[in-house]
Design a protein around this motif. Structure first.
Motif, mmCIF file in Angstrom:
data_model
loop_
_atom_site.group_PDB
_atom_site.id
_atom_site.type_symbol
_atom_site.label_atom_id
_atom_site.label_comp_id
_atom_site.label_asym_id
_atom_site.label_seq_id
_atom_site.Cartn_x
_atom_site.Cartn_y
_atom_site.Cartn_z
ATOM 1 N N GLY A 165 0.827 -1.199 0.000
ATOM 2 C CA GLY A 165 0.000 0.000 0.000
ATOM 3 C C GLY A 165 0.862 1.251 0.000
ATOM 4 O O GLY A 165 2.080 1.191 -0.086
ATOM 5 N N GLN A 166 0.221 2.387 0.117
ATOM 6 C CA GLN A 166 0.940 3.654 0.028
ATOM 7 C C GLN A 166 1.489 4.121 1.358
ATOM 8 O O GLN A 166 2.451 4.882 1.400
ATOM 9 C CB GLN A 166 0.023 4.725 -0.562
ATOM 10 C CG GLN A 166 -0.340 4.437 -1.999
ATOM 11 C CD GLN A 166 -1.201 5.532 -2.592
ATOM 12 O OE1 GLN A 166 -1.548 6.500 -1.926
ATOM 13 N NE2 GLN A 166 -1.548 5.384 -3.853
ATOM 14 N N GLU A 167 0.882 3.696 2.450
ATOM 15 C CA GLU A 167 1.344 4.120 3.771
ATOM 16 C C GLU A 167 1.930 2.935 4.521
ATOM 17 O O GLU A 167 1.441 1.819 4.399
ATOM 18 C CB GLU A 167 0.170 4.691 4.581
ATOM 19 C CG GLU A 167 -0.392 5.970 4.003
ATOM 20 C CD GLU A 167 -1.517 6.524 4.857
ATOM 21 O OE1 GLU A 167 -1.636 6.151 6.031
ATOM 22 O OE2 GLU A 167 -2.281 7.336 4.327
ATOM 23 N N GLU A 168 2.974 3.211 5.308
ATOM 24 C CA GLU A 168 3.565 2.148 6.107
ATOM 25 C C GLU A 168 2.583 1.720 7.190
ATOM 26 O O GLU A 168 1.957 2.554 7.841
ATOM 27 C CB GLU A 168 4.869 2.628 6.745
ATOM 28 C CG GLU A 168 5.627 1.506 7.422
ATOM 29 C CD GLU A 168 7.021 1.914 7.817
ATOM 30 O OE1 GLU A 168 7.214 2.242 9.003
ATOM 31 O OE2 GLU A 168 7.904 1.934 6.943
ATOM 32 N N GLN A 169 2.428 0.436 7.340
ATOM 33 C CA GLN A 169 1.495 -0.119 8.317
ATOM 34 C C GLN A 169 2.102 -0.083 9.719
ATOM 35 O O GLN A 169 3.307 0.032 9.888
ATOM 36 C CB GLN A 169 1.150 -1.553 7.941
ATOM 37 C CG GLN A 169 0.615 -1.704 6.523
ATOM 38 C CD GLN A 169 -0.654 -0.922 6.293
ATOM 39 O OE1 GLN A 169 -1.592 -1.016 7.067
ATOM 40 N NE2 GLN A 169 -0.685 -0.127 5.232
ATOM 41 N N ASP A 170 1.240 -0.206 10.722
ATOM 42 C CA ASP A 170 1.705 -0.266 12.103
ATOM 43 C C ASP A 170 2.475 -1.559 12.326
ATOM 44 O O ASP A 170 2.171 -2.585 11.706
ATOM 45 C CB ASP A 170 0.520 -0.211 13.074
ATOM 46 C CG ASP A 170 -0.172 1.145 13.064
ATOM 47 O OD1 ASP A 170 0.507 2.152 12.785
ATOM 48 O OD2 ASP A 170 -1.385 1.183 13.336
ATOM 49 N N PRO A 171 3.466 -1.543 13.243
ATOM 50 C CA PRO A 171 4.226 -2.766 13.519
ATOM 51 C C PRO A 171 3.331 -3.873 14.066
ATOM 52 O O PRO A 171 2.383 -3.620 14.812
ATOM 53 C CB PRO A 171 5.228 -2.330 14.593
ATOM 54 C CG PRO A 171 5.323 -0.855 14.492
ATOM 55 C CD PRO A 171 3.972 -0.399 14.007
ATOM 56 N N THR A 172 3.635 -5.080 13.657
ATOM 57 C CA THR A 172 2.955 -6.262 14.147
ATOM 58 C C THR A 172 4.001 -7.361 14.305
ATOM 59 O O THR A 172 5.097 -7.257 13.757
ATOM 60 C CB THR A 172 1.820 -6.686 13.188
ATOM 61 O OG1 THR A 172 1.080 -7.727 13.782
ATOM 62 C CG2 THR A 172 2.339 -7.125 11.860
#
Length: 69
Positions: A35-42
Motif C-alpha cells: 500500500g501507500q502508507e507504512e502499516q503499524d508494527p505487528t
C-alpha cells in the motif's frame, strides 16, 4: 532490513533486527510494506519469513539448538 512473508509474498520491514538474529525469539516485530502508507508494527513468526530472494533465514537465527545437531 526487508524480508518477505511466505504466505502473502508481502515485504516486511523488520523493526528490531537484533531480535531477528536471537534464536530463542520466535517472533519479530515488523511493518508490512504494502500500500501507500507504512502499516503499524505487528509481530511475525520468524518461520513465516524469508529473504526477498526466497532464501530461508539462517538456521542460527531460528533454532536455538542448531549447534547441538
Amino acid at each position: 532490513m526487508l524480508l518477505k512473508e511466505k504466505e502473502s509474498g508481502d515485504l516486511v520491514k523488520i523493526v528490531d533486527v537484533d531480535a531477528l538474529i536471537i534464536p530463542t525469539r520466535k517472533e519479530v516485530a515488523g511493518c508490512i510494506q504494502a500500500g501507500q502508507e507504512e502499516q503499524d508494527p505487528t509481530n511475525f513468526d520468524k518461520n513465516q519469513l524469508v529473504f526477498p530472494s526466497g532464501e530461508t533465514l539462517p538456521r542460527c537465527w531460528v533454532d536455538a539448538e542448531y549447534q547441538s545437531s
